[in-house]
Design a protein around this motif. Structure first.
Motif, PDB file in Angstrom:
ATOM      1  N   LEU A   1       0.834  -1.208   0.000  1.00 11.81           N
ATOM      2  CA  LEU A   1       0.000   0.000   0.000  1.00 11.81           C
ATOM      3  C   LEU A   1       0.870   1.259   0.000  1.00 11.81           C
ATOM      4  O   LEU A   1       0.546   2.238  -0.682  1.00 11.81           O
ATOM      5  N   ILE A   2       1.974   1.227   0.761  1.00 10.54           N
ATOM      6  CA  ILE A   2       2.905   2.360   0.790  1.00 10.54           C
ATOM      7  C   ILE A   2       3.429   2.623  -0.623  1.00 10.54           C
ATOM      8  O   ILE A   2       3.429   3.762  -1.103  1.00 10.54           O
ATOM      9  N   ASP A   3       3.857   1.554  -1.290  1.00 11.23           N
ATOM     10  CA  ASP A   3       4.399   1.687  -2.649  1.00 11.23           C
ATOM     11  C   ASP A   3       3.330   2.148  -3.638  1.00 11.23           C
ATOM     12  O   ASP A   3       3.571   3.013  -4.474  1.00 11.23           O
ATOM     13  N   TYR A   4       2.137   1.560  -3.543  1.00 12.97           N
ATOM     14  CA  TYR A   4       1.066   1.870  -4.500  1.00 12.97           C
ATOM     15  C   TYR A   4       0.596   3.315  -4.384  1.00 12.97           C
ATOM     16  O   TYR A   4       0.434   4.006  -5.386  1.00 12.97           O
ATOM     17  N   TYR A   5       0.363   3.757  -3.152  1.00 13.76           N
ATOM     18  CA  TYR A   5      -0.171   5.114  -2.950  1.00 13.76           C
ATOM     19  C   TYR A   5       0.911   6.167  -2.769  1.00 13.76           C
ATOM     20  O   TYR A   5       0.615   7.359  -2.748  1.00 13.76           O
TER      21      TYR A   5
END
Length: 74
Positions: A34-38
């Motif tokens: 989620l950190i990478d995606y957003y």
């Protein structure tokens, strides 16, 4: 004024659940995913997940991950 990053993440995941893109029982990506995606910090993801958990949309399972909860009001 722009929306806080954690609220943007919570809103995006909430929309995916409400649209049926994420269904009850589906596993959310890992925190790192989620950190990478957003493109947000760990704190933003944790806060977003805590908001969604408080709303009853997701649940954490020890050692397994975070999943979309079965909605009892449907």
């Amino acid at each position: 004024m722009s929306m806080p990053k954690y609220e943007r993440v919570a809103s995006a995941i909430r929309d995916q659940i409400q649209s049926g893109e994420l269904r009850p029982g589906d596993q959310l990506p890992t925190t790192q995913g989620l950190i990478d995606y957003y493109g947000v910090s760990y704190g933003s993801v944790r806060t977003a997940l805590l908001i969604l958990k408080a709303e009853g949309l997701i649940e954490g399972r020890q050692g397994e991950g975070v999943f979309v909860r079965e909605q009892s009001d449907r």
